[in-house]
Design a protein around this motif. Structure first.
Motif, mmCIF file in Angstrom:
data_model
loop_
_atom_site.group_PDB
_atom_site.id
_atom_site.type_symbol
_atom_site.label_atom_id
_atom_site.label_comp_id
_atom_site.label_asym_id
_atom_site.label_seq_id
_atom_site.Cartn_x
_atom_site.Cartn_y
_atom_site.Cartn_z
ATOM 1 N N ASN A 108 0.744 -1.063 -0.065
ATOM 2 C CA ASN A 108 0.033 0.006 0.021
ATOM 3 C C ASN A 108 0.922 1.119 -0.166
ATOM 4 O O ASN A 108 1.753 1.395 0.919
ATOM 5 N N ASN A 109 0.679 2.085 -1.115
ATOM 6 C CA ASN A 109 1.870 2.956 -1.178
ATOM 7 C C ASN A 109 1.119 4.306 -1.483
ATOM 8 O O ASN A 109 0.210 4.607 -2.434
ATOM 9 N N PRO A 110 1.613 5.357 -0.630
ATOM 10 C CA PRO A 110 0.873 6.581 -0.985
ATOM 11 C C PRO A 110 0.938 7.285 -2.339
ATOM 12 O O PRO A 110 0.066 8.087 -2.728
ATOM 13 N N TRP A 111 1.931 7.002 -3.034
ATOM 14 C CA TRP A 111 1.973 7.777 -4.428
ATOM 15 C C TRP A 111 1.542 6.797 -5.237
ATOM 16 O O TRP A 111 0.833 7.272 -6.308
ATOM 17 N N LEU A 112 1.657 5.358 -5.223
ATOM 18 C CA LEU A 112 1.397 4.541 -6.308
ATOM 19 C C LEU A 112 -0.292 4.156 -6.056
ATOM 20 O O LEU A 112 -0.554 3.415 -6.999
ATOM 21 N N GLY A 113 -0.468 3.844 -4.961
ATOM 22 C CA GLY A 113 -1.856 3.389 -4.653
ATOM 23 C C GLY A 113 -1.917 2.177 -3.789
ATOM 24 O O GLY A 113 -0.856 1.456 -3.613
ATOM 25 N N ALA A 114 -3.097 1.538 -3.551
ATOM 26 C CA ALA A 114 -3.308 0.321 -2.852
ATOM 27 C C ALA A 114 -3.112 -0.907 -3.461
ATOM 28 O O ALA A 114 -3.228 -1.180 -4.812
ATOM 29 N N GLU A 115 -2.423 -1.739 -2.677
ATOM 30 C CA GLU A 115 -2.250 -3.224 -3.402
ATOM 31 C C GLU A 115 -1.204 -3.121 -4.734
ATOM 32 O O GLU A 115 -1.706 -3.964 -5.706
ATOM 33 N N ILE A 116 -0.317 -2.618 -4.533
ATOM 34 C CA ILE A 116 0.507 -2.687 -5.719
ATOM 35 C C ILE A 116 1.631 -3.592 -5.901
ATOM 36 O O ILE A 116 2.214 -3.818 -4.719
ATOM 37 N N GLY A 117 1.642 -4.546 -6.660
ATOM 38 C CA GLY A 117 2.575 -5.451 -6.809
ATOM 39 C C GLY A 117 3.819 -5.046 -7.523
ATOM 40 O O GLY A 117 3.782 -4.460 -8.617
ATOM 41 N N VAL A 118 5.107 -5.169 -6.821
ATOM 42 C CA VAL A 118 6.326 -4.807 -7.486
ATOM 43 C C VAL A 118 7.269 -6.104 -7.720
ATOM 44 O O VAL A 118 7.234 -6.779 -6.753
ATOM 45 N N ASN A 119 7.895 -6.138 -8.792
ATOM 46 C CA ASN A 119 8.678 -7.209 -8.930
ATOM 47 C C ASN A 119 9.998 -6.941 -7.927
ATOM 48 O O ASN A 119 10.363 -5.873 -7.784
ATOM 49 N N LYS A 120 10.081 -8.157 -7.215
ATOM 50 C CA LYS A 120 11.178 -8.251 -6.222
ATOM 51 C C LYS A 120 12.505 -7.833 -6.839
ATOM 52 O O LYS A 120 13.511 -7.079 -5.824
ATOM 53 N N VAL A 121 12.887 -8.344 -8.048
ATOM 54 C CA VAL A 121 14.083 -7.786 -8.306
ATOM 55 C C VAL A 121 14.250 -6.280 -8.395
ATOM 56 O O VAL A 121 15.290 -5.549 -8.012
ATOM 57 N N ASP A 122 13.300 -5.652 -9.049
ATOM 58 C CA ASP A 122 13.270 -4.247 -9.322
ATOM 59 C C ASP A 122 13.246 -3.321 -7.753
ATOM 60 O O ASP A 122 14.163 -2.382 -7.521
ATOM 61 N N MET A 123 12.381 -3.874 -6.819
ATOM 62 C CA MET A 123 12.323 -3.518 -5.512
ATOM 63 C C MET A 123 13.633 -3.748 -4.914
ATOM 64 O O MET A 123 14.022 -2.553 -4.218
ATOM 65 N N GLY A 124 14.064 -4.544 -5.006
ATOM 66 C CA GLY A 124 15.334 -4.942 -4.401
ATOM 67 C C GLY A 124 16.499 -3.837 -4.867
ATOM 68 O O GLY A 124 17.229 -3.383 -3.853
ATOM 69 N N ASP A 125 16.758 -3.606 -5.980
ATOM 70 C CA ASP A 125 17.282 -2.267 -6.349
ATOM 71 C C ASP A 125 16.978 -1.042 -5.617
ATOM 72 O O ASP A 125 17.918 -0.364 -5.427
ATOM 73 N N ALA A 126 15.783 -0.790 -5.749
ATOM 74 C CA ALA A 126 15.468 0.464 -5.002
ATOM 75 C C ALA A 126 15.517 0.641 -3.502
ATOM 76 O O ALA A 126 15.820 1.416 -3.162
ATOM 77 N N TRP A 127 15.264 -0.766 -3.027
ATOM 78 C CA TRP A 127 15.396 -0.863 -1.363
ATOM 79 C C TRP A 127 16.786 -0.677 -1.006
ATOM 80 O O TRP A 127 17.187 -0.072 -0.035
ATOM 81 N N GLU A 128 17.633 -1.176 -1.944
ATOM 82 C CA GLU A 128 19.197 -1.244 -1.563
ATOM 83 C C GLU A 128 19.790 0.237 -1.352
ATOM 84 O O GLU A 128 20.709 0.529 -0.433
ATOM 85 N N ILE A 129 19.256 0.942 -2.231
ATOM 86 C CA ILE A 129 19.632 2.525 -2.038
ATOM 87 C C ILE A 129 19.381 3.019 -0.616
ATOM 88 O O ILE A 129 19.991 3.801 -0.163
#
Length: 159
Positions: A108-129
């Motif tokens: 649940n994301n204030p910018w992108l909306g509720a119940e957004i699925g994000v690929n774990k590889v993409d999220m991992g790169d953004a999360w590592e930052i």
């Protein structure tokens, strides 16, 4: 958050806060957002004593899965601009993790909306930052209860 627990004491002991009240506790600024640091965690603990808040760095998707399996949400801190446009912005963004599977993490994301699925590889790169940070939220089973506030349930435990 409080409504995911079956324990009545936790539900009764966790305040109903609206967005403005949460923003005030978090010292959120509509232009600069919320600083995610130990001061935030301290403010949350002070204002919402029925919940435990813990800021943890260097976590993994496996650890997030374990937290979700305990019926506890966590808040993940990541670079949303990097996630969307592959451009590092050095501006952290938070989303509440509501699910995870082998391929995706669900927010649940204030910018992108509720119940957004994000690929774990993409999220991992953004999360590592953002140092793979999460805020873990669990019920505080040590919360003192008094009969004036909770009536007959005051003698129950959260265990």
């Amino acid at each position: 958050y409080k409504n995911i627990f079956e324990n009545e004491i936790i539900r009764k002991n966790t305040p109903d806060l609206n967005v403005e009240e949460i923003a005030k506790i978090c010292k959120t600024n509509k232009f600069s957002g919320t600083r995610i640091n130990e001061q935030l965690i301290s403010d949350l603990r002070k204002n919402i004593p029925s919940l435990q808040f813990q800021l943890v760095r260097d976590t993994s998707f496996t650890q997030i899965q374990e937290i979700i399996n305990e019926d506890c949400p966590c808040i993940i801190n990541y670079d949303c601009v990097y996630l969307l446009y592959n451009i590092p912005s050095k501006v952290g963004h938070a989303g509440v993790v509501i699910g995870i599977d082998n391929q995706s993490i669900y927010l649940n994301n204030p910018w992108l909306g509720a119940e957004i699925g994000v690929n774990k590889v993409d999220m991992g790169d953004a999360w590592e930052i953002e140092y793979n940070q999460i805020i873990i939220i669990k019920p505080n089973i040590q919360t003192s209860l008094n009969e004036d506030n909770f009536g007959e349930n005051a003698r129950e435990t959260t265990n």
